[in-house]
Design a protein around this motif. Structure first.
Motif, PDB file in Angstrom:
ATOM      1  N   HIS A 188      53.535  37.488  46.917  1.00 17.73           N
ATOM      2  CA  HIS A 188      53.313  36.902  45.592  1.00 17.73           C
ATOM      3  C   HIS A 188      53.631  35.414  45.554  1.00 17.73           C
ATOM      4  O   HIS A 188      53.256  34.720  44.604  1.00 17.73           O
ATOM      5  CB  HIS A 188      54.160  37.634  44.549  1.00 17.73           C
ATOM      6  N   GLN A 189      54.297  34.910  46.594  1.00 15.70           N
ATOM      7  CA  GLN A 189      54.666  33.500  46.627  1.00 15.70           C
ATOM      8  C   GLN A 189      53.634  32.636  47.345  1.00 15.70           C
ATOM      9  O   GLN A 189      53.795  31.425  47.435  1.00 15.70           O
ATOM     10  CB  GLN A 189      56.033  33.346  47.285  1.00 15.70           C
ATOM     11  N   GLN A 190      52.572  33.253  47.856  1.00 12.70           N
ATOM     12  CA  GLN A 190      51.466  32.510  48.444  1.00 12.70           C
ATOM     13  C   GLN A 190      50.183  32.803  47.664  1.00 12.70           C
ATOM     14  O   GLN A 190      50.073  33.830  47.007  1.00 12.70           O
ATOM     15  CB  GLN A 190      51.259  32.879  49.922  1.00 12.70           C
ATOM     16  N   ILE A 191      49.236  31.909  47.798  1.00 10.99           N
ATOM     17  CA  ILE A 191      47.980  32.029  47.061  1.00 10.99           C
ATOM     18  C   ILE A 191      46.894  32.548  48.001  1.00 10.99           C
ATOM     19  O   ILE A 191      46.720  32.045  49.109  1.00 10.99           O
ATOM     20  CB  ILE A 191      47.552  30.669  46.480  1.00 10.99           C
ATOM     21  N   GLY A 192      46.179  33.552  47.559  1.00  6.25           N
ATOM     22  CA  GLY A 192      45.083  34.090  48.341  1.00  6.25           C
ATOM     23  C   GLY A 192      43.765  33.443  47.955  1.00  6.25           C
ATOM     24  O   GLY A 192      43.662  32.743  46.941  1.00  6.25           O
ATOM     25  N   CYS A 193      42.739  33.675  48.761  1.00  8.38           N
ATOM     26  CA  CYS A 193      41.395  33.188  48.443  1.00  8.38           C
ATOM     27  C   CYS A 193      40.422  34.341  48.647  1.00  8.38           C
ATOM     28  O   CYS A 193      40.828  35.483  48.880  1.00  8.38           O
ATOM     29  CB  CYS A 193      41.035  31.974  49.293  1.00  8.38           C
ATOM     30  N   ILE A 194      39.134  34.062  48.585  1.00  8.57           N
ATOM     31  CA  ILE A 194      38.130  35.116  48.712  1.00  8.57           C
ATOM     32  C   ILE A 194      38.290  35.887  50.012  1.00  8.57           C
ATOM     33  O   ILE A 194      38.155  37.106  50.050  1.00  8.57           O
ATOM     34  CB  ILE A 194      36.705  34.526  48.590  1.00  8.57           C
ATOM     35  N   TYR A 195      38.627  35.205  51.104  1.00  6.49           N
ATOM     36  CA  TYR A 195      38.707  35.861  52.403  1.00  6.49           C
ATOM     37  C   TYR A 195      39.954  36.729  52.532  1.00  6.49           C
ATOM     38  O   TYR A 195      40.014  37.604  53.386  1.00  6.49           O
ATOM     39  CB  TYR A 195      38.667  34.813  53.515  1.00  6.49           C
ATOM     40  N   THR A 196      40.943  36.481  51.692  1.00  7.03           N
ATOM     41  CA  THR A 196      42.154  37.296  51.684  1.00  7.03           C
ATOM     42  C   THR A 196      42.028  38.457  50.711  1.00  7.03           C
ATOM     43  O   THR A 196      42.411  39.587  51.013  1.00  7.03           O
ATOM     44  CB  THR A 196      43.371  36.450  51.274  1.00  7.03           C
ATOM     45  N   ALA A 197      41.487  38.181  49.529  1.00  7.89           N
ATOM     46  CA  ALA A 197      41.523  39.139  48.433  1.00  7.89           C
ATOM     47  C   ALA A 197      40.385  40.153  48.457  1.00  7.89           C
ATOM     48  O   ALA A 197      40.528  41.250  47.906  1.00  7.89           O
ATOM     49  CB  ALA A 197      41.506  38.390  47.098  1.00  7.89           C
ATOM     50  N   GLN A 198      39.263  39.817  49.083  1.00  5.36           N
ATOM     51  CA  GLN A 198      38.110  40.718  49.055  1.00  5.36           C
ATOM     52  C   GLN A 198      38.468  42.071  49.655  1.00  5.36           C
ATOM     53  O   GLN A 198      39.019  42.167  50.743  1.00  5.36           O
ATOM     54  CB  GLN A 198      36.932  40.100  49.798  1.00  5.36           C
ATOM     55  N   GLY A 199      38.185  43.117  48.902  1.00  4.08           N
ATOM     56  CA  GLY A 199      38.463  44.473  49.355  1.00  4.08           C
ATOM     57  C   GLY A 199      39.847  44.980  48.988  1.00  4.08           C
ATOM     58  O   GLY A 199      40.149  46.154  49.208  1.00  4.08           O
ATOM     59  N   LEU A 252      25.927  27.621  43.725  1.00  2.00           N
ATOM     60  CA  LEU A 252      26.293  28.311  42.487  1.00  2.00           C
ATOM     61  C   LEU A 252      26.277  29.815  42.666  1.00  2.00           C
ATOM     62  O   LEU A 252      27.166  30.516  42.166  1.00  2.00           O
ATOM     63  CB  LEU A 252      25.347  27.897  41.357  1.00  2.00           C
ATOM     64  N   ARG A 253      25.279  30.353  43.361  1.00  2.00           N
ATOM     65  CA  ARG A 253      25.201  31.803  43.553  1.00  2.00           C
ATOM     66  C   ARG A 253      26.424  32.317  44.302  1.00  2.00           C
ATOM     67  O   ARG A 253      26.974  33.378  43.978  1.00  2.00           O
ATOM     68  CB  ARG A 253      23.915  32.161  44.301  1.00  2.00           C
ATOM     69  N   TYR A 254      26.848  31.580  45.325  1.00  5.31           N
ATOM     70  CA  TYR A 254      28.039  31.981  46.063  1.00  5.31           C
ATOM     71  C   TYR A 254      29.281  31.877  45.187  1.00  5.31           C
ATOM     72  O   TYR A 254      30.144  32.762  45.194  1.00  5.31           O
ATOM     73  CB  TYR A 254      28.207  31.105  47.305  1.00  5.31           C
ATOM     74  N   ALA A 255      29.396  30.778  44.457  1.00  4.08           N
ATOM     75  CA  ALA A 255      30.585  30.567  43.637  1.00  4.08           C
ATOM     76  C   ALA A 255      30.743  31.673  42.598  1.00  4.08           C
ATOM     77  O   ALA A 255      31.848  32.195  42.388  1.00  4.08           O
ATOM     78  CB  ALA A 255      30.510  29.202  42.954  1.00  4.08           C
ATOM     79  N   LEU A 256      29.660  32.051  41.931  1.00  2.00           N
ATOM     80  CA  LEU A 256      29.735  33.110  40.928  1.00  2.00           C
ATOM     81  C   LEU A 256      30.155  34.426  41.561  1.00  2.00           C
ATOM     82  O   LEU A 256      30.983  35.169  41.005  1.00  2.00           O
ATOM     83  CB  LEU A 256      28.387  33.258  40.225  1.00  2.00           C
ATOM     84  N   ASN A 257      29.607  34.747  42.731  1.00  2.00           N
ATOM     85  CA  ASN A 257      29.996  35.979  43.419  1.00  2.00           C
ATOM     86  C   ASN A 257      31.456  35.939  43.846  1.00  2.00           C
ATOM     87  O   ASN A 257      32.178  36.941  43.758  1.00  2.00           O
ATOM     88  CB  ASN A 257      29.105  36.204  44.639  1.00  2.00           C
ATOM     89  N   ILE A 258      31.902  34.788  44.354  1.00  2.68           N
ATOM     90  CA  ILE A 258      33.291  34.639  44.789  1.00  2.68           C
ATOM     91  C   ILE A 258      34.236  34.883  43.629  1.00  2.68           C
ATOM     92  O   ILE A 258      35.207  35.662  43.735  1.00  2.68           O
ATOM     93  CB  ILE A 258      33.515  33.250  45.398  1.00  2.68           C
ATOM     94  N   TYR A 259      33.981  34.224  42.502  1.00  2.00           N
ATOM     95  CA  TYR A 259      34.906  34.383  41.375  1.00  2.00           C
ATOM     96  C   TYR A 259      34.794  35.765  40.741  1.00  2.00           C
ATOM     97  O   TYR A 259      35.775  36.255  40.168  1.00  2.00           O
ATOM     98  CB  TYR A 259      34.688  33.268  40.348  1.00  2.00           C
ATOM     99  N   ARG A 260      33.652  36.423  40.874  1.00  4.27           N
ATOM    100  CA  ARG A 260      33.596  37.803  40.394  1.00  4.27           C
ATOM    101  C   ARG A 260      34.538  38.692  41.200  1.00  4.27           C
ATOM    102  O   ARG A 260      35.226  39.548  40.648  1.00  4.27           O
ATOM    103  CB  ARG A 260      32.168  38.373  40.461  1.00  4.27           C
ATOM    104  N   VAL A 261      34.551  38.489  42.512  1.00  9.63           N
ATOM    105  CA  VAL A 261      35.480  39.247  43.353  1.00  9.63           C
ATOM    106  C   VAL A 261      36.923  39.000  42.905  1.00  9.63           C
ATOM    107  O   VAL A 261      37.698  39.935  42.703  1.00  9.63           O
ATOM    108  CB  VAL A 261      35.301  38.883  44.835  1.00  9.63           C
ATOM    109  N   LEU A 262      37.288  37.737  42.751  1.00  6.95           N
ATOM    110  CA  LEU A 262      38.668  37.414  42.379  1.00  6.95           C
ATOM    111  C   LEU A 262      39.017  37.975  41.002  1.00  6.95           C
ATOM    112  O   LEU A 262      40.140  38.446  40.781  1.00  6.95           O
ATOM    113  CB  LEU A 262      38.882  35.904  42.398  1.00  6.95           C
TER     114      LEU A 262
END
Length: 265
Positions: free
Chosen positions: A169-180, A222-232
């Motif tokens: 919880h003390q580190q920040i994740g990104c799409i490659y960490t959080a997906q799934g 934009l298409r990638y960004a929207l998909n990325i933030y939907r995952v998050l």
């Protein structure tokens, strides 16, 4: 991890159990019937269709006000300091709570790991005193491999365990960490690569630190960004808080999610 490619919106369509077993050398019991199953979705966010539909409307359709749902708690966070305090409190209360952000800050491959992870993420926040000036919120991306103290205690778990293990919880994740992955409380930081401008989502690929995406034209990014933030936005099983680094985008979110109400921090 940096260098991977963000793939959004993928949903398995068939369970090919029999052919898979045959390819792996497993025998199919005689007399058994196997069927293809069409998978039309996945169970996310405690099964709150109201929330997942709201996210889809926010990103891909016409954004609508969040009217609430008994099974899901949604709110905004005024700044990343408030968001991190919320994450810390949820962790202290015994919940899994994590913050994930758009890949908009450096993630050097050779970043030092001792005595702690570098604070690569820096976000300037207007002073809360009203006297002008700014504060700087700093945080570290999650670790690729586990980081331990001299006494053997874990300071930061490996990326595969970031969502569940002590210290994540003390580190920040990104799409490659959080997906799934999923966790009870989800904090999301929408970075400067995606803003709500003139009544629509606008992409700013030059703000991305993803080497595979930042060179794309805005309409393609934009298409990638929207998909990325939907995952998050769909990682939290019960609760989500959203903060945008762009003031206009944050205002847009506030108008949709009833700021100051019971679901705001």
């Amino acid at each position: 991890m940096p260098g991977q490619r963000a793939l959004g919106g993928r949903t398995p369509t068939r369970c090919r159990s029999a052919p898979a077993c045959l390819r792996r050398g497993r025998r199919i019991p005689l007399g058994r019937t196997h069927h293809h199953l069409e998978l039309t979705g996945s169970f996310r966010c405690a099964g709150s269709a109201a929330y997942t539909h709201w996210v889809d409307d926010l990103l891909y359709g016409t954004p609508s006000p969040w009217t609430g749902h008994d099974g899901y708690d949604l709110g905004t966070a005024a700044d990343p300091f408030v968001l991190q305090e919320w994450i810390e409190q949820a962790t202290a209360d015994g919940h899994t709570a994590r913050t994930a952000a758009g890949f908009c800050w450096p993630w050097p491959r050779d970043r030092p790991r001792t005595p702690a992870l570098p604070l690569d993420i820096r976000i300037e926040v207007p002073s809360s005193t009203g006297a002008g000036g700014t504060r700087v919120w700093e945080a570290a991306w999650n670790a690729s491999t586990a980081l331990t103290a001299p006494d053997g205690s874990v300071l930061a778990p490996a990326s595969q365990l970031w969502a569940t293990h002590t210290g994540g919880h003390q580190q920040i994740g990104c799409i490659y960490t959080a997906q799934g992955l999923e966790y009870h409380h989800a904090g999301i930081i929408i970075g400067p690569d995606l803003t709500w401008t003139h009544g629509r989502w606008t992409a700013h690929p030059h703000q991305s630190r993803d080497e595979t995406l930042r060179g794309l034209p805005p309409e393609q990014y934009l298409r990638y960004a929207l998909n990325i933030y939907r995952v998050l936005l769909t990682r939290g099983t019960h609760t989500t808080r959203i903060h945008s680094t762009d003031p206009q985008t944050q205002h847009h979110l506030n108008t949709l999610i009833r700021p100051g109400g019971p679901a705001a921090v």
